[in-house]
Design a protein around this motif. Structure first.
Motif, PDB file in Angstrom:
ATOM      1  N   ALA A  84       0.695  -1.554   0.114  1.00  0.00           N
ATOM      2  CA  ALA A  84      -0.137  -0.334   0.055  1.00  0.00           C
ATOM      3  C   ALA A  84       0.493   1.376  -0.079  1.00  0.00           C
ATOM      4  O   ALA A  84       1.844   0.610   0.366  1.00  0.00           O
ATOM      5  CB  ALA A  84      -0.850  -0.157   1.256  1.00  0.00           C
ATOM      6  N   HIS A  85      -0.097   2.243  -0.752  1.00  0.00           N
ATOM      7  CA  HIS A  85       0.910   3.373  -0.817  1.00  0.00           C
ATOM      8  C   HIS A  85      -0.212   5.206  -0.646  1.00  0.00           C
ATOM      9  O   HIS A  85      -1.426   3.938  -0.897  1.00  0.00           O
ATOM     10  CB  HIS A  85       1.950   4.079  -1.954  1.00  0.00           C
ATOM     11  N   LEU A  86       0.137   5.818  -0.507  1.00  0.00           N
ATOM     12  CA  LEU A  86      -0.725   6.720  -1.384  1.00  0.00           C
ATOM     13  C   LEU A  86      -1.565   6.845  -2.609  1.00  0.00           C
ATOM     14  O   LEU A  86      -0.684   6.519  -3.406  1.00  0.00           O
ATOM     15  CB  LEU A  86      -0.309   8.128  -0.820  1.00  0.00           C
ATOM     16  N   VAL A  87      -2.580   7.076  -3.079  1.00  0.00           N
ATOM     17  CA  VAL A  87      -3.270   7.196  -3.771  1.00  0.00           C
ATOM     18  C   VAL A  87      -2.462   7.336  -4.453  1.00  0.00           C
ATOM     19  O   VAL A  87      -2.503   8.396  -4.956  1.00  0.00           O
ATOM     20  CB  VAL A  87      -4.665   6.726  -3.560  1.00  0.00           C
ATOM     21  N   SER A  88      -2.812   6.670  -5.864  1.00  0.00           N
ATOM     22  CA  SER A  88      -2.094   7.283  -7.550  1.00  0.00           C
ATOM     23  C   SER A  88      -3.401   7.451  -8.166  1.00  0.00           C
ATOM     24  O   SER A  88      -4.024   6.770  -8.110  1.00  0.00           O
ATOM     25  CB  SER A  88      -0.378   6.829  -7.953  1.00  0.00           C
ATOM     26  N   VAL A  89      -3.522   8.221  -8.947  1.00  0.00           N
ATOM     27  CA  VAL A  89      -4.686   8.150  -9.463  1.00  0.00           C
ATOM     28  C   VAL A  89      -4.448   8.803 -11.428  1.00  0.00           C
ATOM     29  O   VAL A  89      -3.249   9.158 -11.791  1.00  0.00           O
ATOM     30  CB  VAL A  89      -5.347   9.659  -9.699  1.00  0.00           C
ATOM     31  N   HIS A  90      -5.367   7.454 -12.311  1.00  0.00           N
ATOM     32  CA  HIS A  90      -4.674   6.965 -13.319  1.00  0.00           C
ATOM     33  C   HIS A  90      -6.083   8.110 -14.299  1.00  0.00           C
ATOM     34  O   HIS A  90      -5.895   7.591 -15.534  1.00  0.00           O
ATOM     35  CB  HIS A  90      -3.967   6.076 -13.855  1.00  0.00           C
ATOM     36  N   LYS A  91      -7.121   8.267 -14.035  1.00  0.00           N
ATOM     37  CA  LYS A  91      -8.410   8.470 -14.838  1.00  0.00           C
ATOM     38  C   LYS A  91      -9.431   9.159 -14.636  1.00  0.00           C
ATOM     39  O   LYS A  91      -9.579   9.121 -13.055  1.00  0.00           O
ATOM     40  CB  LYS A  91      -8.953   6.838 -14.990  1.00  0.00           C
ATOM     41  N   LYS A  92      -9.687  10.388 -15.182  1.00  0.00           N
ATOM     42  CA  LYS A  92     -11.309  10.999 -14.780  1.00  0.00           C
ATOM     43  C   LYS A  92     -11.399  10.181 -13.948  1.00  0.00           C
ATOM     44  O   LYS A  92     -12.606  10.863 -12.460  1.00  0.00           O
ATOM     45  CB  LYS A  92     -11.559  12.087 -15.582  1.00  0.00           C
ATOM     46  N   GLU A  93     -12.484   9.480 -14.010  1.00  0.00           N
ATOM     47  CA  GLU A  93     -13.379   8.116 -13.798  1.00  0.00           C
ATOM     48  C   GLU A  93     -12.589   8.013 -12.118  1.00  0.00           C
ATOM     49  O   GLU A  93     -13.212   7.846 -11.002  1.00  0.00           O
ATOM     50  CB  GLU A  93     -13.682   7.334 -13.931  1.00  0.00           C
ATOM     51  N   CYS A 177      -5.648   5.542   0.930  1.00  0.00           N
ATOM     52  CA  CYS A 177      -4.647   4.893   0.884  1.00  0.00           C
ATOM     53  C   CYS A 177      -4.937   3.876  -0.465  1.00  0.00           C
ATOM     54  O   CYS A 177      -6.030   3.804  -0.997  1.00  0.00           O
ATOM     55  CB  CYS A 177      -3.665   4.041   1.901  1.00  0.00           C
ATOM     56  N   ALA A 178      -4.516   3.245  -1.235  1.00  0.00           N
ATOM     57  CA  ALA A 178      -4.001   2.005  -2.338  1.00  0.00           C
ATOM     58  C   ALA A 178      -3.452   1.332  -2.327  1.00  0.00           C
ATOM     59  O   ALA A 178      -1.998   1.196  -1.598  1.00  0.00           O
ATOM     60  CB  ALA A 178      -4.876   2.577  -3.470  1.00  0.00           C
ATOM     61  N   PHE A 179      -4.021  -0.118  -2.853  1.00  0.00           N
ATOM     62  CA  PHE A 179      -3.150  -1.001  -2.950  1.00  0.00           C
ATOM     63  C   PHE A 179      -3.731  -1.891  -3.985  1.00  0.00           C
ATOM     64  O   PHE A 179      -5.032  -1.830  -4.209  1.00  0.00           O
ATOM     65  CB  PHE A 179      -2.686  -2.310  -2.028  1.00  0.00           C
ATOM     66  N   LYS A 180      -2.535  -2.796  -4.847  1.00  0.00           N
ATOM     67  CA  LYS A 180      -2.560  -3.394  -6.026  1.00  0.00           C
ATOM     68  C   LYS A 180      -3.984  -4.555  -5.656  1.00  0.00           C
ATOM     69  O   LYS A 180      -3.230  -5.742  -5.302  1.00  0.00           O
ATOM     70  CB  LYS A 180      -1.906  -3.415  -6.727  1.00  0.00           C
ATOM     71  N   ARG A 181      -4.723  -5.329  -6.130  1.00  0.00           N
ATOM     72  CA  ARG A 181      -5.996  -5.384  -5.974  1.00  0.00           C
ATOM     73  C   ARG A 181      -4.851  -7.497  -5.761  1.00  0.00           C
ATOM     74  O   ARG A 181      -4.973  -8.169  -5.004  1.00  0.00           O
ATOM     75  CB  ARG A 181      -7.052  -5.700  -6.749  1.00  0.00           C
ATOM     76  N   ASN A 182      -4.162  -7.128  -7.105  1.00  0.00           N
ATOM     77  CA  ASN A 182      -3.628  -8.549  -7.106  1.00  0.00           C
ATOM     78  C   ASN A 182      -2.415  -8.823  -6.335  1.00  0.00           C
ATOM     79  O   ASN A 182      -1.730  -9.630  -6.590  1.00  0.00           O
ATOM     80  CB  ASN A 182      -3.299  -8.695  -9.067  1.00  0.00           C
ATOM     81  N   ALA A 183      -1.706  -8.120  -5.476  1.00  0.00           N
ATOM     82  CA  ALA A 183      -1.193  -8.315  -4.859  1.00  0.00           C
ATOM     83  C   ALA A 183      -1.112  -9.191  -3.728  1.00  0.00           C
ATOM     84  O   ALA A 183      -0.225  -9.877  -3.058  1.00  0.00           O
ATOM     85  CB  ALA A 183       0.090  -6.474  -4.269  1.00  0.00           C
ATOM     86  N   ILE A 184      -2.165  -9.250  -3.366  1.00  0.00           N
ATOM     87  CA  ILE A 184      -2.872  -9.403  -2.178  1.00  0.00           C
ATOM     88  C   ILE A 184      -2.992 -10.942  -2.152  1.00  0.00           C
ATOM     89  O   ILE A 184      -3.023 -11.921  -1.764  1.00  0.00           O
ATOM     90  CB  ILE A 184      -3.966  -8.552  -1.548  1.00  0.00           C
ATOM     91  N   LEU A 185      -4.209 -11.301  -4.061  1.00  0.00           N
ATOM     92  CA  LEU A 185      -3.809 -12.447  -4.063  1.00  0.00           C
ATOM     93  C   LEU A 185      -2.939 -13.076  -4.253  1.00  0.00           C
ATOM     94  O   LEU A 185      -2.096 -12.918  -5.315  1.00  0.00           O
ATOM     95  CB  LEU A 185      -5.037 -12.296  -5.035  1.00  0.00           C
TER      96      LEU A 185
END
Length: 193
Positions: A84-93, A177-185
């Motif tokens: 996990a890290h502080l969130v990054s944003v890559h799309k307006k949605e 905070c954000a983490f990649k879902r595939n990092a947990i699976l």
């Protein structure tokens, strides 16, 4: 000659007559927004143990209403979930989803840290998670302290709702905070339905 009571009434009419003054002010200030405005919340994260997080693209995110400076917020995120890290944003949605989350959990204080910082007074912003800088939605005139050490970290909702601003990293703000879902699976494991 105007009586003092007339001046008071005239001021009341000018300031509050139609009610539009209060509405415009309330909607313009970042800390006070219309929480009843239509907002599309993301779905809950479907990773076991993180169902109080929200799914935004390929990551799960969670809002923390605990003001910290940028560095402390980043280190706090690293303790919340693997990778996990502080969130990054890559799309307006995705930016809009983050705004909805903050509106839901803290409608009176919408400002929060994003995971972006300026690299060594270069004018180039980077994401702390190492992802590509492929989207930006700065408030008009921002970032305005590039090439200085005054404002090197990025926040959302300073002056214009849903837009970004550069600010001093030592200022305490809430954060996402954000983490990649595939990092947990784990390989062979399944997401929750």
């Amino acid at each position: 000659m105007v009586k003092s009571g007339s001046i008071g009434v005239l001021l009341m009419i000018l300031l509050f007559g139609s009610g539009n003054f209060l509405k415009l002010e309330r909607e313009f200030v970042a800390g006070r927004t219309n929480v009843t405005a239509r907002c599309s919340m993301p779905k809950p994260c479907n990773v076991y143990g993180f169902t109080d997080w929200y799914k935004v693209g390929s990551v799960c995110v969670k809002y923390f209403d605990r003001p910290l400076n940028f560095t402390d917020a980043e280190f706090s995120c690293r303790t919340k979930a693997p990778g996990a890290h502080l969130v990054s944003v890559h799309k307006k949605e995705h930016n809009d989803y983050l705004l909805c989350i903050v509106k839901k959990f803290n409608p009176n204080n919408l400002r929060f840290w994003l995971g972006a910082f300026e690299l060594f007074k270069s004018g180039q912003f980077l994401w702390v998670d190492g992802s590509n800088w492929d989207f930006q939605i700065w408030t008009r005139g921002e970032p305005n302290h590039m090439y200085t050490s005054i404002e090197e970290c990025a926040e959302m909702n300073w002056k214009e709702i849903g837009r970004w601003n550069d600010d001093a990293c030592h200022v305490k703000k809430n954060y996402i905070c954000a983490f990649k879902r595939n990092a947990i699976l784990k390989p062979g494991s399944e997401e929750m339905e």
